[in-house]
Design a protein around this motif. Structure first.
Motif, PDB file in Angstrom:
ATOM      1  N   ALA A 274       0.851  -1.180   0.000  1.00 29.19           N
ATOM      2  CA  ALA A 274       0.000   0.000   0.000  1.00 29.19           C
ATOM      3  C   ALA A 274       0.891   1.236   0.000  1.00 29.19           C
ATOM      4  CB  ALA A 274      -0.907  -0.012   1.225  1.00 29.19           C
TER       5      ALA A 274
ATOM      6  N   LYS B   2       3.592   2.212   2.772  1.00 24.78           N
ATOM      7  CA  LYS B   2       3.769   1.062   3.666  1.00 24.78           C
ATOM      8  C   LYS B   2       4.758   0.080   3.061  1.00 24.78           C
ATOM      9  CE  LYS B   2      -0.687   1.230   6.013  1.00 24.78           C
ATOM     10  NZ  LYS B   2      -1.858   0.436   6.459  1.00 24.78           N
TER      11      LYS B   2
ATOM     12  N   SER C 133      -3.368 -10.652   9.342  1.00 25.25           N
ATOM     13  CA  SER C 133      -4.346  -9.645   8.930  1.00 25.25           C
ATOM     14  C   SER C 133      -5.379 -10.173   7.931  1.00 25.25           C
ATOM     15  CB  SER C 133      -3.621  -8.435   8.326  1.00 25.25           C
ATOM     16  OG  SER C 133      -2.815  -8.844   7.227  1.00 25.25           O
TER      17      SER C 133
ATOM     18  N   LYS D 114     -11.715  -5.149   3.247  1.00 26.11           N
ATOM     19  CA  LYS D 114     -11.728  -3.931   4.045  1.00 26.11           C
ATOM     20  C   LYS D 114     -10.936  -2.846   3.305  1.00 26.11           C
ATOM     21  CE  LYS D 114     -11.358  -6.821   8.209  1.00 26.11           C
ATOM     22  NZ  LYS D 114     -10.545  -7.097   9.430  1.00 26.11           N
TER      23      LYS D 114
ATOM     24  N   GLU E 182      -8.521  -1.225   4.304  1.00 25.74           N
ATOM     25  CA  GLU E 182      -7.089  -1.404   4.543  1.00 25.74           C
ATOM     26  C   GLU E 182      -6.471  -2.520   3.707  1.00 25.74           C
ATOM     27  OE1 GLU E 182      -9.535  -1.320   6.843  1.00 25.74           O
ATOM     28  OE2 GLU E 182      -9.158  -2.758   8.485  1.00 25.74           O
ATOM     29  N   ASP E 183      -7.277  -3.249   2.958  1.00 26.52           N
ATOM     30  CA  ASP E 183      -6.741  -4.244   2.017  1.00 26.52           C
ATOM     31  C   ASP E 183      -6.334  -3.598   0.694  1.00 26.52           C
ATOM     32  OD1 ASP E 183      -9.280  -6.488   3.168  1.00 26.52           O
ATOM     33  OD2 ASP E 183      -7.146  -6.544   3.693  1.00 26.52           O
TER      34      ASP E 183
END
Length: 116
Positions: A40, A43, A62, A86, A88-89
């Motif tokens: 991401a 990250k 996760s 989600k 955040e994926d």
């Protein structure tokens, strides 16, 4: 020439599902352990899931219980089924192939965006 080509990424709503694929060529696919990484923005790259030659699987905490990695040696393809996605994926997902111990080959990646 070795190629790993990902496909199936896209935009999906939170809670939705997506299956991404990675087609390999130029290697004896059944001899390789395969993995899915993601990165991401801002990250570090993360190993999401892996599958060995004998189809033993492992997952990052996760994604446990939500993602499933599988392989079809007849089609030289590895898959990542992603459920209950989600935000955040959201990341670029890349597949990788490992011969003995290192990840020897990488695909270019496919974008997965989870957003409403």
């Amino acid at each position: 020439q070795v190629q790993l080509v990902e496909s199936g990424g896209g935009l999906v709503q939170p809670g939705g599902s997506l299956r991404i694929s990675c087609a390999a060529s130029g290697i004896v696919f059944s001899f390789y352990n395969m993995g899915w990484y993601r990165q991401a923005p801002g990250k570090q790259r993360e190993l999401v899931a892996s599958i060995t030659r004998d189809k033993t699987t492992d997952y990052a905490d996760s994604v446990k219980g939500r993602f499933t990695i599988s392989r079809d040696n007849g089609k030289d393809t590895v898959y990542l089924q992603m459920n209950s996605l989600k935000p955040e994926d959201t990341a670029i997902y890349s597949c990788a192939a490992a011969g003995l111990s290192n990840w020897d080959y990488w695909g270019q990646g496919t974008q997965v965006t989870v957003s409403s």
